[in-house]
Design a protein around this motif. Structure first.
Motif, PDB file in Angstrom:
ATOM      1  N   HIS A  90       0.830  -1.099  -0.034  1.00  0.00           N
ATOM      2  CA  HIS A  90      -0.012  -0.146   0.053  1.00  0.00           C
ATOM      3  C   HIS A  90       0.783   1.123  -0.025  1.00  0.00           C
ATOM      4  CE1 HIS A  90      -3.449  -2.694   0.963  1.00  0.00           C
ATOM      5  NE2 HIS A  90      -2.633  -3.018   1.862  1.00  0.00           N
ATOM      6  N   GLY A  91       0.836   2.018  -0.974  1.00  0.00           N
ATOM      7  CA  GLY A  91       1.626   3.286  -0.903  1.00  0.00           C
ATOM      8  C   GLY A  91       1.451   4.246  -1.980  1.00  0.00           C
ATOM      9  N   GLY A  92       0.055   4.285  -2.759  1.00  0.00           N
ATOM     10  CA  GLY A  92      -0.275   5.328  -3.671  1.00  0.00           C
ATOM     11  C   GLY A  92      -0.586   6.380  -3.051  1.00  0.00           C
ATOM     12  N   ALA A  93      -0.426   6.856  -1.886  1.00  0.00           N
ATOM     13  CA  ALA A  93      -1.077   7.896  -1.292  1.00  0.00           C
ATOM     14  C   ALA A  93      -0.375   9.284  -1.917  1.00  0.00           C
ATOM     15  CB  ALA A  93      -0.904   8.006   0.305  1.00  0.00           C
ATOM     16  N   PRO A  94       0.867   9.383  -1.856  1.00  0.00           N
ATOM     17  CA  PRO A  94       1.693  10.770  -2.460  1.00  0.00           C
ATOM     18  C   PRO A  94       1.225  10.837  -3.978  1.00  0.00           C
ATOM     19  CG  PRO A  94       3.026   9.297  -1.172  1.00  0.00           C
ATOM     20  CD  PRO A  94       1.822   8.445  -1.343  1.00  0.00           C
ATOM     21  N   LEU A  95       1.238   9.643  -4.707  1.00  0.00           N
ATOM     22  CA  LEU A  95       0.881  10.061  -5.947  1.00  0.00           C
ATOM     23  C   LEU A  95      -0.772  10.421  -6.109  1.00  0.00           C
ATOM     24  CD1 LEU A  95       1.474   9.461  -9.043  1.00  0.00           C
ATOM     25  CD2 LEU A  95       0.462   7.161  -8.883  1.00  0.00           C
ATOM     26  N   LYS A  96      -1.511   9.918  -5.414  1.00  0.00           N
ATOM     27  CA  LYS A  96      -3.005  10.497  -5.553  1.00  0.00           C
ATOM     28  C   LYS A  96      -3.074  11.766  -5.132  1.00  0.00           C
ATOM     29  CE  LYS A  96      -5.008   5.868  -4.527  1.00  0.00           C
ATOM     30  NZ  LYS A  96      -5.580   4.914  -3.588  1.00  0.00           N
ATOM     31  N   ALA A 107      -0.631  14.109  -5.254  1.00  0.00           N
ATOM     32  CA  ALA A 107      -0.137  14.859  -6.493  1.00  0.00           C
ATOM     33  C   ALA A 107      -0.892  15.068  -7.469  1.00  0.00           C
ATOM     34  CB  ALA A 107       1.181  14.287  -6.746  1.00  0.00           C
ATOM     35  N   ILE A 108      -1.674  14.035  -7.889  1.00  0.00           N
ATOM     36  CA  ILE A 108      -2.791  14.037  -8.874  1.00  0.00           C
ATOM     37  C   ILE A 108      -3.827  14.998  -8.511  1.00  0.00           C
ATOM     38  CG2 ILE A 108      -4.458  12.758 -10.181  1.00  0.00           C
ATOM     39  CD1 ILE A 108      -2.636  10.398 -10.225  1.00  0.00           C
ATOM     40  N   ALA A 109      -4.226  14.952  -7.408  1.00  0.00           N
ATOM     41  CA  ALA A 109      -5.352  15.919  -6.879  1.00  0.00           C
ATOM     42  C   ALA A 109      -5.077  17.234  -6.916  1.00  0.00           C
ATOM     43  CB  ALA A 109      -5.822  15.657  -5.525  1.00  0.00           C
ATOM     44  N   VAL A 110      -3.686  17.635  -6.462  1.00  0.00           N
ATOM     45  CA  VAL A 110      -3.385  19.061  -6.520  1.00  0.00           C
ATOM     46  C   VAL A 110      -3.050  19.503  -8.117  1.00  0.00           C
ATOM     47  CG1 VAL A 110      -1.199  20.312  -5.986  1.00  0.00           C
ATOM     48  CG2 VAL A 110      -2.069  18.812  -4.278  1.00  0.00           C
ATOM     49  N   ALA A 111      -2.920  18.652  -8.817  1.00  0.00           N
ATOM     50  CA  ALA A 111      -2.495  19.191 -10.217  1.00  0.00           C
ATOM     51  C   ALA A 111      -4.164  19.315 -10.832  1.00  0.00           C
ATOM     52  CB  ALA A 111      -1.952  18.011 -11.256  1.00  0.00           C
ATOM     53  N   VAL A 112      -4.855  18.344 -10.582  1.00  0.00           N
ATOM     54  CA  VAL A 112      -6.370  18.718 -11.269  1.00  0.00           C
ATOM     55  C   VAL A 112      -6.785  20.119 -10.713  1.00  0.00           C
ATOM     56  CG1 VAL A 112      -8.559  17.726 -11.193  1.00  0.00           C
ATOM     57  CG2 VAL A 112      -6.566  16.233 -11.501  1.00  0.00           C
ATOM     58  N   PHE A 113      -6.868  20.254  -9.249  1.00  0.00           N
ATOM     59  CA  PHE A 113      -7.269  21.372  -8.615  1.00  0.00           C
ATOM     60  C   PHE A 113      -6.521  22.669  -9.265  1.00  0.00           C
ATOM     61  CE2 PHE A 113      -8.829  18.539  -5.078  1.00  0.00           C
ATOM     62  CZ  PHE A 113     -10.243  18.744  -5.393  1.00  0.00           C
ATOM     63  N   GLY A 114      -5.502  22.626  -9.344  1.00  0.00           N
ATOM     64  CA  GLY A 114      -4.527  23.482 -10.117  1.00  0.00           C
ATOM     65  C   GLY A 114      -5.119  23.980 -11.406  1.00  0.00           C
ATOM     66  N   VAL A 115      -5.361  23.173 -12.157  1.00  0.00           N
ATOM     67  CA  VAL A 115      -5.532  23.301 -13.484  1.00  0.00           C
ATOM     68  C   VAL A 115      -7.093  23.910 -13.485  1.00  0.00           C
ATOM     69  CG1 VAL A 115      -6.179  22.352 -15.841  1.00  0.00           C
ATOM     70  CG2 VAL A 115      -4.094  21.918 -14.625  1.00  0.00           C
ATOM     71  N   LEU A 116      -7.960  23.291 -12.668  1.00  0.00           N
ATOM     72  CA  LEU A 116      -9.346  23.771 -12.700  1.00  0.00           C
ATOM     73  C   LEU A 116      -9.162  25.291 -12.296  1.00  0.00           C
ATOM     74  CD1 LEU A 116     -11.101  20.741 -11.550  1.00  0.00           C
ATOM     75  CD2 LEU A 116     -11.307  21.833 -13.843  1.00  0.00           C
ATOM     76  N   GLY A 117      -8.599  25.386 -11.311  1.00  0.00           N
ATOM     77  CA  GLY A 117      -8.412  26.991 -10.612  1.00  0.00           C
ATOM     78  C   GLY A 117      -7.979  28.066 -11.725  1.00  0.00           C
ATOM     79  N   MET A 118      -6.946  27.496 -12.441  1.00  0.00           N
ATOM     80  CA  MET A 118      -6.603  28.385 -13.513  1.00  0.00           C
ATOM     81  C   MET A 118      -7.602  28.711 -14.772  1.00  0.00           C
ATOM     82  SD  MET A 118      -2.221  27.666 -14.457  1.00  0.00           S
ATOM     83  CE  MET A 118      -2.576  25.912 -14.423  1.00  0.00           C
TER      84      MET A 118
END
Length: 95
Positions: A13-19, A21-32
């Motif tokens: 079990h270790g996909g938390a940092p990847l998840k 990072a993906i969430a931050v990227a998605v929210f960043g693009v939507l915010g822009m």
């Protein structure tokens, strides 16, 4: 021993940092997209009749700038100090 290594990989079990990072990227693009294309950010287009000045020079003078012409180029440019390009030996054959 090979069986133990395969089981460790399957149960890892270790996909938390990847998840995250993906969430931050998605929210960043939507915010822009929201900031740059929002309803409050529409361009204010005005017809030319409303414009105060007909040229950039007039607007600059009205703002207090001193408009000076650029220096003219030399009439005869010196030859560049690079070799001239060589023409291809076999020009493209007609098709």
């Amino acid at each position: 021993m090979a069986k133990d290594l395969a089981e460790d990989r399957l149960n890892r079990h270790g996909g938390a940092p990847l998840k995250v990072a993906i969430a931050v990227a998605v929210f960043g693009v939507l915010g822009m997209l929201i900031v740059t294309h929002g309803l409050w950010n529409q361009p204010k287009v005005r017809p030319a009749v409303i414009a105060n000045y007909s040229s950039t020079g007039e607007a600059a003078r009205a703002a207090g700038a001193q408009v000076m012409p650029t220096e003219p180029k030399l009439q005869v440019e010196p030859e560049p100090l690079v070799p001239k390009p060589v023409h291809p030996v076999n020009p493209a054959a007609p098709r």
